[in-house]
Motif scaffolding. Sequence first.
Motif, PDB file in Angstrom:
ATOM      1  N   SER A  82      22.864   0.039  52.419  1.00  0.00           N
ATOM      2  CA  SER A  82      21.494   0.411  52.780  1.00  0.00           C
ATOM      3  C   SER A  82      20.854  -0.606  53.732  1.00  0.00           C
ATOM      4  CB  SER A  82      20.644   0.578  51.517  1.00  0.00           C
ATOM      5  OG  SER A  82      20.737  -0.582  50.719  1.00  0.00           O
ATOM      6  N   ARG A  83      21.040  -1.895  53.425  1.00  0.00           N
ATOM      7  CA  ARG A  83      20.385  -2.920  54.261  1.00  0.00           C
ATOM      8  C   ARG A  83      20.902  -2.858  55.705  1.00  0.00           C
ATOM      9  NH1 ARG A  83      15.782  -4.609  53.983  1.00  0.00           N
ATOM     10  NH2 ARG A  83      15.940  -3.749  56.047  1.00  0.00           N
ATOM     11  N   GLU A  95      17.664   3.686  48.006  1.00  0.00           N
ATOM     12  CA  GLU A  95      17.447   2.413  48.713  1.00  0.00           C
ATOM     13  C   GLU A  95      17.048   2.669  50.171  1.00  0.00           C
ATOM     14  OE1 GLU A  95      20.816   0.008  46.067  1.00  0.00           O
ATOM     15  OE2 GLU A  95      21.155   0.332  48.213  1.00  0.00           O
ATOM     16  N   VAL A  96      17.783   3.567  50.816  1.00  0.00           N
ATOM     17  CA  VAL A  96      17.502   3.843  52.234  1.00  0.00           C
ATOM     18  C   VAL A  96      16.100   4.433  52.382  1.00  0.00           C
ATOM     19  CG1 VAL A  96      18.124   5.289  54.216  1.00  0.00           C
ATOM     20  CG2 VAL A  96      19.916   4.091  52.941  1.00  0.00           C
ATOM     21  N   SER A 147      26.856   2.657  57.317  1.00  0.00           N
ATOM     22  CA  SER A 147      25.861   3.514  56.650  1.00  0.00           C
ATOM     23  C   SER A 147      26.036   3.499  55.135  1.00  0.00           C
ATOM     24  CB  SER A 147      25.941   4.957  57.168  1.00  0.00           C
ATOM     25  OG  SER A 147      27.073   5.621  56.653  1.00  0.00           O
ATOM     26  N   LEU A 180      22.285   4.852  46.843  1.00  0.00           N
ATOM     27  CA  LEU A 180      22.215   4.505  48.268  1.00  0.00           C
ATOM     28  C   LEU A 180      21.039   5.217  48.939  1.00  0.00           C
ATOM     29  CD1 LEU A 180      23.375   3.226  50.851  1.00  0.00           C
ATOM     30  CD2 LEU A 180      25.044   5.085  50.940  1.00  0.00           C
ATOM     31  N   THR A 181      20.877   6.490  48.615  1.00  0.00           N
ATOM     32  CA  THR A 181      19.781   7.259  49.222  1.00  0.00           C
ATOM     33  C   THR A 181      18.428   6.672  48.833  1.00  0.00           C
ATOM     34  OG1 THR A 181      21.114   9.251  49.158  1.00  0.00           O
ATOM     35  CG2 THR A 181      18.744   9.556  49.439  1.00  0.00           C
TER      36      THR A 181
END
Length: 252
Positions: free
Chosen positions: A242-243, A25-26, A239, A22-23
């Motif tokens: 990611s998108r 991607e963000v 949150s 997730l990180t």
Amino acid sequence: MRQKIVAGNWKMNNNLNEGIKLTSEVVNMVQDELTNGVQVILGCPFIHLTSVQKLTNGTKVALSAQNVHQEEKGAYTGEVSATMLKSVPVQYVIIGHSERREYFEESNELLAKKVDILLKNELIPIFCCGESLAIREAGNHVEYVCNQLKESLYHLSTADFSKIVIAYEPIWAIGTGVTASAAQAQEMHLALRNFIAEKYGQEIADNTSILYGGSVKPANAQELFACPDVDGGLVGGASLKSRDFVDIAKSF
Ligand code: PEP
């Protein structure tokens, strides 16, 4: 100009690999797409912090913990201190989330101590406040939330208060899918800013970032963030995608 902020609160979600994915991607999306000067923050569980820090270091994304213990160090099995968080390093720490107030009986008085230990360690508190539905229906919401600020923050010097980020999160809107209307958010944010101005002066109040939290999604972020006293969001459920999270940050 006060800082616009979109902070994610993962709560107790994501194993380590999921958090790393997730990180990544963000961070990639923020680096590629975010041009509006919004400070994006990831609020991770303690076990993720060192791994996430390696991915956010040197990027536009900052790191937050979700809690801290109020004492410097010692025999508090299972707890994490401000100096430990500083050593990661994280930049922000969420305190006083309504889930911690409710399930872990965190009082305004305890939160005042957490604020102090964070500031002592040059960590920025994201101080959560907000009323229950019963308090709102009784018409006492503004008074109640102002009192949360007063009891946990108003012992601070002007210089210390100016470092605080406030997150107004009506409890009835957290994780429920029910969002406060833009008018309800603006009413409270303006009331808080005026209350801060009474104590610390208009300039400090004008420079305090006051975030809204409670079922913020890409579909409602733009309307909420358009309110003159809403400086961003504290985002739970959205949150974790990611998108959605980055789209919220792009909504300003
Ligand atoms: C939160 O956890 O602070 C929050 C606002 O959650 P959600 O966005 O899921 O309502």
